[in-house]
Design a protein around this motif. Structure first.
Motif, PDB file in Angstrom:
ATOM      1  N   ILE A  70       5.089   5.748   0.356  1.00 14.96           N
ATOM      2  CA  ILE A  70       5.097   7.126  -0.137  1.00 14.96           C
ATOM      3  C   ILE A  70       3.903   7.913   0.376  1.00 14.96           C
ATOM      4  N   ARG A  71       2.846   7.191   0.663  1.00 13.09           N
ATOM      5  CA  ARG A  71       1.705   7.924   1.222  1.00 13.09           C
ATOM      6  C   ARG A  71       2.109   8.537   2.559  1.00 13.09           C
ATOM      7  N   GLU A  72       2.841   7.766   3.356  1.00 13.86           N
ATOM      8  CA  GLU A  72       3.301   8.315   4.642  1.00 13.86           C
ATOM      9  C   GLU A  72       4.322   9.418   4.437  1.00 13.86           C
ATOM     10  N   LEU A  73       5.134   9.235   3.426  1.00  9.48           N
ATOM     11  CA  LEU A  73       6.137  10.257   3.118  1.00  9.48           C
ATOM     12  C   LEU A  73       5.427  11.569   2.801  1.00  9.48           C
ATOM     13  N   GLU A  74       4.390  11.443   1.988  1.00  7.52           N
ATOM     14  CA  GLU A  74       3.619  12.634   1.625  1.00  7.52           C
ATOM     15  C   GLU A  74       2.935  13.210   2.865  1.00  7.52           C
ATOM     16  N   GLY A  75       2.434  12.301   3.710  1.00  6.00           N
ATOM     17  CA  GLY A  75       1.806  12.736   4.956  1.00  6.00           C
ATOM     18  C   GLY A  75       2.791  13.534   5.789  1.00  6.00           C
TER      19      GLY A  75
ATOM     20  N   VAL B 129       0.815  -1.205   0.000  1.00  7.85           N
ATOM     21  CA  VAL B 129       0.000   0.000   0.000  1.00  7.85           C
ATOM     22  C   VAL B 129       0.860   1.272   0.000  1.00  7.85           C
ATOM     23  N   GLY B 130       0.391   2.259  -0.717  1.00  8.81           N
ATOM     24  CA  GLY B 130       1.034   3.576  -0.677  1.00  8.81           C
ATOM     25  C   GLY B 130       2.292   3.703  -1.513  1.00  8.81           C
ATOM     26  N   LEU B 131       2.518   2.778  -2.428  1.00  8.46           N
ATOM     27  CA  LEU B 131       3.748   2.851  -3.227  1.00  8.46           C
ATOM     28  C   LEU B 131       3.533   3.465  -4.611  1.00  8.46           C
TER      29      LEU B 131
ATOM     30  N   THR C 218      -1.915   3.324  -7.669  1.00  8.20           N
ATOM     31  CA  THR C 218      -3.051   4.084  -8.177  1.00  8.20           C
ATOM     32  C   THR C 218      -2.569   5.279  -8.998  1.00  8.20           C
ATOM     33  N   HIS C 219      -1.540   5.916  -8.499  1.00  5.86           N
ATOM     34  CA  HIS C 219      -0.991   7.070  -9.225  1.00  5.86           C
ATOM     35  C   HIS C 219      -0.596   6.660 -10.656  1.00  5.86           C
ATOM     36  N   LEU C 220       0.116   5.555 -10.748  1.00  5.33           N
ATOM     37  CA  LEU C 220       0.605   5.134 -12.064  1.00  5.33           C
ATOM     38  C   LEU C 220      -0.544   4.678 -12.974  1.00  5.33           C
TER      39      LEU C 220
HETATM   40  P1  ADP Z   1      -1.085   2.784  -3.862  1.00  2.00           P
HETATM   41  O1  ADP Z   1      -2.187   2.833  -4.858  1.00  2.00           O
HETATM   42  O2  ADP Z   1       0.050   1.909  -4.277  1.00  2.00           O
HETATM   43  O3  ADP Z   1      -1.566   2.449  -2.480  1.00  2.00           O
HETATM   44  P2  ADP Z   1      -0.941   5.591  -4.376  1.00  2.00           P
HETATM   45  O4  ADP Z   1      -0.841   5.581  -5.854  1.00  2.00           O
HETATM   46  O5  ADP Z   1      -2.246   5.942  -3.785  1.00  2.00           O
HETATM   47  O6  ADP Z   1      -0.438   4.216  -3.768  1.00  2.00           O
HETATM   48  O7  ADP Z   1       0.211   6.543  -3.839  1.00  2.00           O
HETATM   49  C1  ADP Z   1       0.192   7.138  -2.561  1.00  2.00           C
HETATM   50  C2  ADP Z   1       0.658   8.580  -2.651  1.00  2.00           C
HETATM   51  O8  ADP Z   1       2.025   8.582  -2.985  1.00  2.00           O
HETATM   52  C3  ADP Z   1      -0.048   9.347  -3.734  1.00  2.00           C
HETATM   53  O9  ADP Z   1      -0.319  10.629  -3.259  1.00  2.00           O
HETATM   54  C4  ADP Z   1       0.935   9.418  -4.876  1.00  2.00           C
HETATM   55  O10 ADP Z   1       0.839  10.595  -5.616  1.00  2.00           O
HETATM   56  C5  ADP Z   1       2.252   9.363  -4.145  1.00  2.00           C
HETATM   57  N1  ADP Z   1       3.298   8.698  -4.945  1.00  2.00           N
HETATM   58  C6  ADP Z   1       3.531   7.380  -5.030  1.00  2.00           C
HETATM   59  N2  ADP Z   1       4.575   7.124  -5.834  1.00  2.00           N
HETATM   60  C7  ADP Z   1       5.014   8.308  -6.266  1.00  2.00           C
HETATM   61  C8  ADP Z   1       6.087   8.713  -7.120  1.00  2.00           C
HETATM   62  N3  ADP Z   1       6.915   7.834  -7.653  1.00  2.00           N
HETATM   63  N4  ADP Z   1       6.238  10.021  -7.347  1.00  2.00           N
HETATM   64  C9  ADP Z   1       5.419  10.924  -6.775  1.00  2.00           C
HETATM   65  N5  ADP Z   1       4.409  10.623  -5.969  1.00  2.00           N
HETATM   66  C10 ADP Z   1       4.194   9.329  -5.698  1.00  2.00           C
END
Ligand code: ADP
Ligand code: MG
Length: 503
Positions: A366-371, A207-209, A212-214
């Motif tokens: 990365i979600r936590e990083l963003e948090g 989760v949070g990697l 969904t973004h990609l």
């Molecule tokens: P997942 O679907 O794998 O749980 P998300 O796509 O929701 O993860 O990503 C979580 C957060 O991290 C989102 O806000 C997303 O924009 C950000 N994020 C993840 N990977 C990257 C990346 N490589 N560059 C910039 N932002 C990223």
């Protein structure tokens, strides 16, 4: 050609070989030149950039003479999205043969294959459909766009293709590093060439990697193409709900009509299909219909296909036909870049030392990083202070504590050196003697099992090694654990020691 492929497979690691050479075909040869075809411009560029020496060497070894290598694009129309090629690829990687003989791929069952009893059982079976939305946004909601012309307005699902996407989840906003370069490149290729580059495309990672973004970045890219392709992005939950509602309202046929006639179907978090037999069955047929029409299917999951519990075997094998790519936790440098990017998104140019501090602290996802970025910026705004390392430290104090009971790489190193009576210096040295390399491989394996460090980070820790070396070590240890009981016991005892509270 077989001989050339054999030579190539000797020179290139298996995973890479299967990814990049599965549709590599001989077109023709002249005295001094040999021409191969590849399925897309992206693959051609990639091969040119990364594998030309290996191709040349393989050609010389197979033919006994040197030739100039020419890579051309497979002619449009002749690429049957390589079902044969893909099937071969799977056989090679899985070792278990393919299930192409299953026979029902090309002839999806007729829409009335599900009888009324099945439907009523399905409805009884449907539990856990409540608000289990995993991570807010994606479950989401379809934009209230106009209904598709010519469809019945009272369908129990939205008949617009314009499912709502997050405007920030674009390729431009996606930071690329060594851990996610391949999967990002594949997504870009699909964005350019849906239905042809890789089909299906299966992304997994915890989760949070950024899955969904990609996924959404790919949707944006395809939607921006000419001819307004029909791109349907649905969370797995949304797909399930649509299916159930359609059954209850007697609109199954319309459900099928609509969902089997898109150009691109994206299903996020497919692991939620686990245990939902009838939805799985429906998805299976949707998948087949789209695949037969060479429509792009993109799927994400929090784990690899095989590890999704109670997902039917036949669905798992479909997922493996295309490209299965995993997302890793980015290494430190990439995390720094992400922190900076997230700051800029919010109009703040984060000082380097603050970005380093946050990236070092937060290595879970990365979600936590963003948090963490949001928290630091928030504290700075509220207290009207400058963004400094001290402020970041204050803001993140609670966050960092949460991880204190995790095993660290240093602890793994300590246990390994004690267990095998060698020094850390030997472990990180270039030595390849078995007495050193085996403990090193065990250390890499444990690091991947017990910590959240990425392949790159583990590689760097164990003597600046490449991430593929770590991957190789992990697989080697896994295989040996399966075969050798004493070895398994050894690994178990080390693991227990590492996890004991007073370690
Ligand atoms: P997942 O679907 O794998 O749980 P998300 O796509 O929701 O993860 O990503 C979580 C957060 O991290 C989102 O806000 C997303 O924009 C950000 N994020 C993840 N990977 C990257 C990346 N490589 N560059 C910039 N932002 C990223
Ligand atoms: Mg997600």
């Amino acid at each position: 050609m077989e001989e050339i492929l054999r030579e190539l497979s000797k020179r290139i690691r298996k995973e890479q070989y299967e990814t990049w050479f599965r549709e590599f075909k001989l077109v023709g040869q002249k005295e001094d030149e040999i021409e191969f075809s590849v399925p897309s411009g992206f693959v051609r560029d990639w091969l040119n950039r990364n594998y030309l020496p290996e191709i040349e060497a393989s050609v010389s070894a197979a033919l006994g003479t040197q030739r100039r290598i020419k890579l051309s694009l497979e002619e449009a129309g002749t690429v049957a999205v390589g079902t044969e090629a893909l099937a071969t690829g799977t056989a090679a990687s899985g070792g278990g043969g393919t299930d192409r003989a299953e026979g029902d791929l090309m002839t999806p069952r007729s829409p009335d294959a599900i009888s009324p009893e099945v439907v009523s059982r399905a409805i009884q079976n449907i539990e856990g459909q409540g608000p289990t939305r995993p991570n807010g946004f994606e479950g989401a909601a379809v934009a209230g766009a106009a209904a598709l012309p010519g469809t019945n307005g009272d369908l129990p699902f939205n008949t617009s293709y314009e499912t709502k996407l997050n405007q920030n989840y674009t390729f431009e906003q996606f930071v690329v590093g060594p851990c996610n370069r391949l999967v990002q490149a594949a997504a870009l290729a699909i964005g350019e060439n849906p239905g042809r580059a890789y089909n299906p495309f299966f992304i997994h990672g915890s989760v949070g990697l950024g899955k969904t973004h990609l996924l959404q970045a790919t949707c944006h890219a395809i939607r921006n193409k000419q001819g307004t392709p029909k791109v349907l992005y649905l969370s797995c939950e949304e797909f399930t709900n649509r299916f159930i509602k359609s059954i209850t309202k007697g609109k199954l046929e319309q459900f099928r009509d609509f969902h089997r006639n898109v150009d691109v179907l994206v299903i996020d978090d497919i692991q939620f299909l686990a245990g939902k037999e009838k939805t799985q069955e429906e998805f299976f047929h949707t998948f087949n219909a789209l695949y037969d029409d060479q429509k792009q299917i993109i799927i994400s999951s929090d784990r690899p296909p095989l590890d999704i519990p109670t997902i039917e075997e036949r669905l798992v094998s479909r997922f493996k036909w295309g490209l299965v790519a995993d997302m890793e936790m980015p290494c430190f440098e990439t995390r720094v870049a992400i922190v900076k990017r997230k700051g800029l998104c919010r109009g703040v140019d984060m000082p380097d030392e603050v970005a380093y501090y946050i990236a070092e602290r937060i290595d879970t996802n990365i979600r936590e990083l963003e948090g963490a970025v949001i928290k630091v910026l928030g504290v700075a705004t509220i207290t009207e202070r400058e963004i400094t390392e001290a402020l970041a430290e204050e803001a993140l104090r609670g966050v960092a504590v949460a991880r204190s009971n995790q095993v660290t790489l240093d602890e793994i190193m300590n246990v390994i050196t004690a267990e095998f009576c060698i020094t850390a210096r030997e472990i990180t040295s270039k030595s390849r003697v078995q007495t050193v390399s085996m403990p090193r491989q065990i250390g890499m394996f444990l690091s991947r099992e017990l910590t959240e460090n990425s392949l790159e980070e583990v590689g760097r820790f164990f003597g600046n090694r490449d991430h593929t070396t770590v991957l190789y070590a992990v697989n080697k240890i896994k295989t040996r654990i399966k075969k050798d009981r004493m070895f398994r016991d050894l690994i178990n005892s080390v693991t227990v020691r590492l996890q004991s509270p007073g370690r």
